[in-house]
Design a protein around this motif. Structure first.
Motif, PDB file in Angstrom:
ATOM      1  N   ARG A   1       0.832  -1.202   0.000  1.00 47.47           N
ATOM      2  CA  ARG A   1       0.000   0.000   0.000  1.00 47.47           C
ATOM      3  C   ARG A   1       0.873   1.261   0.000  1.00 47.47           C
ATOM      4  O   ARG A   1       0.568   2.243  -0.686  1.00 47.47           O
ATOM      5  N   TYR A   2       1.976   1.213   0.725  1.00 51.70           N
ATOM      6  CA  TYR A   2       2.876   2.371   0.763  1.00 51.70           C
ATOM      7  C   TYR A   2       3.496   2.598  -0.619  1.00 51.70           C
ATOM      8  O   TYR A   2       3.563   3.746  -1.095  1.00 51.70           O
ATOM      9  N   ALA A   3       3.928   1.538  -1.280  1.00 52.21           N
ATOM     10  CA  ALA A   3       4.509   1.681  -2.620  1.00 52.21           C
ATOM     11  C   ALA A   3       3.487   2.250  -3.598  1.00 52.21           C
ATOM     12  O   ALA A   3       3.801   3.115  -4.428  1.00 52.21           O
ATOM     13  N   ALA A   4       2.229   1.782  -3.480  1.00 53.95           N
ATOM     14  CA  ALA A   4       1.176   2.314  -4.344  1.00 53.95           C
ATOM     15  C   ALA A   4       0.912   3.789  -4.053  1.00 53.95           C
ATOM     16  O   ALA A   4       0.701   4.594  -4.960  1.00 53.95           O
ATOM     17  N   ASP A   5       0.963   4.169  -2.767  1.00 51.57           N
ATOM     18  CA  ASP A   5       0.755   5.569  -2.401  1.00 51.57           C
ATOM     19  C   ASP A   5       1.880   6.458  -2.950  1.00 51.57           C
ATOM     20  O   ASP A   5       1.640   7.610  -3.355  1.00 51.57           O
ATOM     21  N   VAL A   6       3.103   5.940  -2.949  1.00 53.32           N
ATOM     22  CA  VAL A   6       4.223   6.706  -3.496  1.00 53.32           C
ATOM     23  C   VAL A   6       3.963   7.043  -4.960  1.00 53.32           C
ATOM     24  O   VAL A   6       4.139   8.188  -5.399  1.00 53.32           O
ATOM     25  N   LEU A   7       3.509   6.041  -5.727  1.00 54.15           N
ATOM     26  CA  LEU A   7       3.240   6.292  -7.143  1.00 54.15           C
ATOM     27  C   LEU A   7       1.993   7.154  -7.339  1.00 54.15           C
ATOM     28  O   LEU A   7       1.919   7.938  -8.283  1.00 54.15           O
ATOM     29  N   ALA A   8       1.027   7.029  -6.443  1.00 55.15           N
ATOM     30  CA  ALA A   8      -0.160   7.869  -6.543  1.00 55.15           C
ATOM     31  C   ALA A   8       0.190   9.337  -6.330  1.00 55.15           C
ATOM     32  O   ALA A   8      -0.298  10.225  -7.037  1.00 55.15           O
TER      33      ALA A   8
ATOM     34  N   LEU B   1       7.723   7.230 -11.401  1.00 55.27           N
ATOM     35  CA  LEU B   1       9.082   7.326 -10.876  1.00 55.27           C
ATOM     36  C   LEU B   1       9.977   6.344 -11.610  1.00 55.27           C
ATOM     37  O   LEU B   1       9.515   5.271 -12.043  1.00 55.27           O
ATOM     38  N   PRO B   2      11.279   6.646 -11.732  1.00 57.20           N
ATOM     39  CA  PRO B   2      12.216   5.636 -12.209  1.00 57.20           C
ATOM     40  C   PRO B   2      12.221   4.460 -11.238  1.00 57.20           C
ATOM     41  O   PRO B   2      12.143   4.653 -10.013  1.00 57.20           O
ATOM     42  N   PRO B   3      12.304   3.233 -11.716  1.00 54.82           N
ATOM     43  CA  PRO B   3      12.243   2.066 -10.822  1.00 54.82           C
ATOM     44  C   PRO B   3      13.283   2.109  -9.706  1.00 54.82           C
ATOM     45  O   PRO B   3      12.966   1.771  -8.557  1.00 54.82           O
ATOM     46  N   LEU B   4      14.498   2.531 -10.008  1.00 54.75           N
ATOM     47  CA  LEU B   4      15.534   2.550  -8.971  1.00 54.75           C
ATOM     48  C   LEU B   4      15.185   3.521  -7.850  1.00 54.75           C
ATOM     49  O   LEU B   4      15.461   3.256  -6.673  1.00 54.75           O
TER      50      LEU B   4
ATOM     51  N   VAL C   1       7.119  -3.932  -4.209  1.00 52.75           N
ATOM     52  CA  VAL C   1       7.056  -3.403  -5.575  1.00 52.75           C
ATOM     53  C   VAL C   1       6.937  -4.540  -6.585  1.00 52.75           C
ATOM     54  O   VAL C   1       6.151  -4.472  -7.537  1.00 52.75           O
ATOM     55  N   GLU C   2       7.708  -5.606  -6.363  1.00 50.18           N
ATOM     56  CA  GLU C   2       7.660  -6.747  -7.275  1.00 50.18           C
ATOM     57  C   GLU C   2       6.274  -7.381  -7.283  1.00 50.18           C
ATOM     58  O   GLU C   2       5.751  -7.768  -8.332  1.00 50.18           O
ATOM     59  N   ARG C   3       5.658  -7.466  -6.096  1.00 50.78           N
ATOM     60  CA  ARG C   3       4.320  -8.062  -6.022  1.00 50.78           C
ATOM     61  C   ARG C   3       3.288  -7.195  -6.764  1.00 50.78           C
ATOM     62  O   ARG C   3       2.397  -7.719  -7.450  1.00 50.78           O
ATOM     63  N   LEU C   4       3.417  -5.888  -6.632  1.00 47.52           N
ATOM     64  CA  LEU C   4       2.504  -4.995  -7.355  1.00 47.52           C
ATOM     65  C   LEU C   4       2.656  -5.152  -8.863  1.00 47.52           C
ATOM     66  O   LEU C   4       1.679  -5.072  -9.611  1.00 47.52           O
TER      67      LEU C   4
ATOM     68  N   ALA D   1       9.331   7.225 -20.531  1.00 50.00           N
ATOM     69  CA  ALA D   1      10.761   7.533 -20.335  1.00 50.00           C
ATOM     70  C   ALA D   1      11.380   6.742 -19.199  1.00 50.00           C
ATOM     71  O   ALA D   1      12.024   7.284 -18.306  1.00 50.00           O
ATOM     72  N   GLY D   2      11.214   5.400 -19.208  1.00 48.75           N
ATOM     73  CA  GLY D   2      11.899   4.567 -18.230  1.00 48.75           C
ATOM     74  C   GLY D   2      11.386   4.696 -16.818  1.00 48.75           C
ATOM     75  O   GLY D   2      12.153   4.590 -15.857  1.00 48.75           O
ATOM     76  N   THR D   3      10.087   4.929 -16.637  1.00 58.42           N
ATOM     77  CA  THR D   3       9.491   5.038 -15.311  1.00 58.42           C
ATOM     78  C   THR D   3       8.440   3.945 -15.123  1.00 58.42           C
ATOM     79  O   THR D   3       8.096   3.232 -16.072  1.00 58.42           O
ATOM     80  N   VAL D   4       7.945   3.839 -13.905  1.00 51.50           N
ATOM     81  CA  VAL D   4       6.805   2.967 -13.620  1.00 51.50           C
ATOM     82  C   VAL D   4       5.706   3.826 -13.008  1.00 51.50           C
ATOM     83  O   VAL D   4       5.968   4.890 -12.445  1.00 51.50           O
ATOM     84  N   GLN D   5       4.469   3.349 -13.143  1.00 53.25           N
ATOM     85  CA  GLN D   5       3.323   4.108 -12.647  1.00 53.25           C
ATOM     86  C   GLN D   5       2.194   3.143 -12.336  1.00 53.25           C
ATOM     87  O   GLN D   5       2.254   1.958 -12.688  1.00 53.25           O
ATOM     88  N   LEU D   6       1.161   3.622 -11.649  1.00 53.43           N
ATOM     89  CA  LEU D   6      -0.028   2.805 -11.446  1.00 53.43           C
ATOM     90  C   LEU D   6      -0.681   2.532 -12.793  1.00 53.43           C
ATOM     91  O   LEU D   6      -0.468   3.252 -13.763  1.00 53.43           O
ATOM     92  N   LYS D   7      -1.498   1.491 -12.853  1.00 55.88           N
ATOM     93  CA  LYS D   7      -1.897   0.950 -14.153  1.00 55.88           C
ATOM     94  C   LYS D   7      -2.715   1.907 -15.021  1.00 55.88           C
ATOM     95  O   LYS D   7      -2.735   1.761 -16.235  1.00 55.88           O
ATOM     96  N   ASP D   8      -3.410   2.890 -14.430  1.00 58.73           N
ATOM     97  CA  ASP D   8      -4.097   3.872 -15.263  1.00 58.73           C
ATOM     98  C   ASP D   8      -4.193   5.193 -14.512  1.00 58.73           C
ATOM     99  O   ASP D   8      -4.188   5.229 -13.278  1.00 58.73           O
ATOM    100  N   PRO D   9      -4.248   6.297 -15.245  1.00 63.73           N
ATOM    101  CA  PRO D   9      -4.280   7.620 -14.605  1.00 63.73           C
ATOM    102  C   PRO D   9      -5.476   7.828 -13.690  1.00 63.73           C
ATOM    103  O   PRO D   9      -5.388   8.565 -12.705  1.00 63.73           O
ATOM    104  N   LEU D  10      -6.616   7.197 -13.993  1.00 58.27           N
ATOM    105  CA  LEU D  10      -7.792   7.376 -13.160  1.00 58.27           C
ATOM    106  C   LEU D  10      -7.568   6.780 -11.772  1.00 58.27           C
ATOM    107  O   LEU D  10      -7.910   7.396 -10.755  1.00 58.27           O
ATOM    108  N   LEU D  11      -6.983   5.584 -11.723  1.00 58.77           N
ATOM    109  CA  LEU D  11      -6.664   4.975 -10.422  1.00 58.77           C
ATOM    110  C   LEU D  11      -5.637   5.830  -9.696  1.00 58.77           C
ATOM    111  O   LEU D  11      -5.745   6.054  -8.481  1.00 58.77           O
ATOM    112  N   GLU D  12      -4.654   6.329 -10.419  1.00 54.78           N
ATOM    113  CA  GLU D  12      -3.606   7.162  -9.810  1.00 54.78           C
ATOM    114  C   GLU D  12      -4.193   8.429  -9.195  1.00 54.78           C
ATOM    115  O   GLU D  12      -3.907   8.766  -8.043  1.00 54.78           O
TER     116      GLU D  12
END
Length: 676
Positions: free
Chosen positions: A210-217, A222-225, A236-239, A250-261
């Motif tokens: 949940r914390y990792a998801a909140d970071v991306l929200a 963010l860049p994966p590193l 993060v791997e489980r998500l 540009a080499g980043t990761v994000q939640l699966k869609d902008p609406l969820l984010e």
């Protein structure tokens, strides 16, 4: 799936099954709730399980045809998949399944599909144009393209998410109906169904996930590193495994869609969001300016420099070079990705370059690209205003007015006061072309004084009006004046009204309307410019000065290719009159052909498809038969007429439909059918 199941009728009984990642790998994981009555040791006997399930399914079907509706079949274990397929092969049930990735399903399911034993439909995201249709059906009225872009950007063409988002905004009053158009107000509600969706997506997450998801929200992407330095790597791997996290730009990761984010970000407590930002600020090992993001930034800078050069060339009348440079930028953006090349900023600048170069068709094609895209991209000023302006300049008045009315409603709702003068001036010109003089004066008055509807609009909320919008506003006001309707914003006091493309367009219009000296001035002003538009103006000036039908035909053909359909029509009409006076039959046929082609483009009602209902049943039968390639003799025999009589009727029909013959009629019907 829900739509298909709802339409099955009373003759079917539906049993819904769902594969879940948390039960993946366990025997008969998708059927455990049905097998709960069996002792655990019985599950080791597939034959016994199959017999038991046949009995259970028969009871649940209650004499009707059983349909197994399966979601996430990739998470079903091999034993469950095998049992379901055996039941289907034996005729005990029909299987309807939705899979994100068919290759991830069990080998049994994949082989069954590969054998051709199942029907497969590949579902793709809705394009912006289709999303607009969906939203208008849901809202019960027309919607602005800004609303479409906002919904499309969040849903990425997912019709369920688009519907959910629009309904919530309608209920919350953040989407309003103004002047008959549903418009975007800028506010967003994330309560109700959207909050429920966030809860459904995150309810099973561990605190670390949940914390990792909140970071991306909170951050968007963010860049994966960098993400791994502030969030637990295992979480993060489980998500990623659960497809809650996907690759971003540009080499980043994000939640699966902008609406969820966005919805998740709105629900993150302020204190937690501040703590996440603080932790990110304290990570010193991430160095901006390197890696994929830096490469994307370099591409954007290069694209911006190329567009600035093209814009500078267009202002100086070097339209051939400017248009070529703009096409090169567009091709590079296609190859590298539009977002990585500058996104809406790049496309907006290219749109204005094409306008400056007189390339209306290319400007319209750029807008069509947005309509066919899954991303919710909006040009500066809004797609309604851009489309309405291009269509008005090309003489396609009824289509232009439809877009411009939506734009005006949108601007009045969201406070974009600086663009109202252009929208009103363009709407006024469209009314002039539609012979609605009162409407034109009304819009011109509103361009100067928006009245009560615009009194509360704050121009200070936007940046100062750009020179591009101001030049277009004056250009359209001048075009109204040339056609006898004066008013609207006057010329700028600082000399900024020296708009070469606008001056040439106005002079060309004045010359076609017989204003003394306009043709000569047009030729002088166009000298030194390059490109197709410059050649058009030079051909038009020379032909009008010398009364040459051949030159007018050439100018009309060029105007048509550039998207200046009204200019093409008026030039061709002049060519028709001169050719008749000079008894030049070959030139007359060519002039009539381009005159008809231009005429059909000017209004929706001028198209062949719209004029066909004006014919009698007999005439329609003849027209469609001729378009299909049936000879006059065969048509005559079928109708018990002479071929000469059929040809006489066809001649009258071609005049009514504004086509030159069978081939052109067929071409028009095919082209119009493709655009429906």
């Amino acid at each position: 799936m829900a739509s298909i199941l709802a339409g099955l009728g009373d003759g079917y009984s539906v049993l819904q099954l769902r594969g879940t990642a948390s039960w993946a790998g366990k025997p008969f994981n998708g059927l455990m709730w049905l097998l709960s009555e069996l002792p655990p040791e019985s599950l080791s006997d597939p034959v016994y399980v199959l017999q038991f399930l046949r009995k259970v399914f028969r009871e649940k079907a209650a004499g009707r045809r059983l349909v197994l509706a399966v979601e996430n079949p990739a998470d079903l274990d091999a034993a469950t998949a095998a049992v379901l397929l055996q039941l289907c092969r034996a005729g005990s049930a029909l299987l309807l399944a939705t899979a994100r990735d068919l290759s991830a399903c069990s080998g049994e399911l994949v082989r069954w599909w590969a054998e051709g034993s199942v029907h497969r439909e590949t579902l793709e995201p809705l394009r912006s144009g289709a999303t607009r249709v969906l939203l208008e059906e849901l809202a019960g009225g027309q919607v602005s393209l800004r609303l479409v872009a906002q919904v499309q950007r969040r849903s990425r063409g997912n019709p369920l998410l688009s519907s959910m988002f629009l309904r919530e905004q309608l209920n919350a009053g953040t989407v309003l109906k103004r002047h008959g158009t549903f418009v975007w107000t800028g506010a967003v509600s994330y309560s109700g169904a959207l909050a429920d969706r966030v809860a459904a997506e995150t309810v099973a997450l561990s605190p670390a996930e949940r914390y990792a998801a909140d970071v991306l929200a909170v951050t968007g992407s963010l860049p994966p590193l960098l993400l791994l330095q502030v969030a637990d790597p295992v979480a993060v791997e489980r998500l990623e495994q659960d497809l809650l996290i996907v690759s971003g730009p540009a080499g980043t990761v994000q939640l699966k869609d902008p609406l969820l984010e966005e919805a998740a970000a709105a629900l993150v407590p302020p204190g937690r969001a501040a703590e996440i930002r603080s932790r990110l600020a304290g990570v010193v090992s991430w160095v901006p300016g390197s890696g994929p993001q830096a490469q994307a930034a370099a591409r954007r800078r290069a694209a911006a420099a190329a567009v600035r050069e093209a814009a500078d060339l267009s202002r100086r009348g070097r339209w051939e070079e400017a248009a070529a440079a703009a096409r090169g930028c567009l091709q590079a953006a296609d190859e590298q990705g539009v977002e990585d090349s500058g996104g809406p900023d790049l496309l907006s600048d290219l749109f204005h370059v094409f306008l400056q170069c007189g390339e209306l068709r290319e400007a319209e094609d750029l807008l069509s690209r947005l309509d066919k895209a899954t991303a919710g991209t909006e040009l500066h000023g809004g797609n309604d205003l851009c489309a309405g302006t291009v269509l008005a300049l090309g003489g396609r008045a009824d289509r232009a007015l439809d877009y411009l009315r939506r734009a005006i409603a949108q601007f009045e709702a969201d406070g974009t006061a600086r663009l109202l003068p252009l929208a009103h001036s363009a709407a006024a010109y469209a009314c002039v072309l539609l012979d609605d003089v009162d409407g034109a004066y009304g819009y011109l008055t509103a361009a100067v004084d928006p009245g009560p509807a615009g009194k509360d609009l704050s121009a200070a909320s936007d940046s100062a009006e750009t020179a591009q919008w101001a030049a277009l506003t004056r250009r359209l006001t001048w075009l109204c004046a040339v056609r006898g309707v004066t008013g609207g914003p006057g010329p700028a006091a600082d000399g900024a009204d020296l708009d070469l493309p606008g001056a040439l367009l106005v002079l060309a219009t004045a010359a076609l309307h017989g204003q003394p000296g306009a043709a000569e001035e047009l030729g002088e002003t166009a000298t030194g410019c390059s490109g197709d538009a410059a050649q058009l103006y030079l051909e038009l000036a020379g032909a009008l000065t010398a009364s040459q039908p051949e030159g007018l035909c050439l100018a009309a053909e060029r105007a048509y290719q550039l998207g200046h359909y009204l200019m093409a029509y008026e030039a061709a009409r002049s060519a028709v009159q001169l050719s008749r006076g000079q008894a030049d039959r070959a030139r007359l046929r060519a002039a009539i052909r381009i005159e008809n082609a231009s005429y059909r483009m000017l209004r929706t009602a001028n198209s062949v498809s719209d004029r066909l209902p004006e014919l009698s049943d007999f005439e329609r039968r003849l027209a469609l038969g001729a378009a299909a390639g049936t000879s006059s003799s065969d048509l005559a025999a079928a109708l018990h007429l002479s071929p000469r009589t059929v040809d006489w009727h066809l001649g009258r029909i071609f005049q009514t439909l504004r086509v030159s013959g069978r081939a052109e009629l067929r071409e028009c019907l095919e082209m119009e059918h493709q655009h429906e």
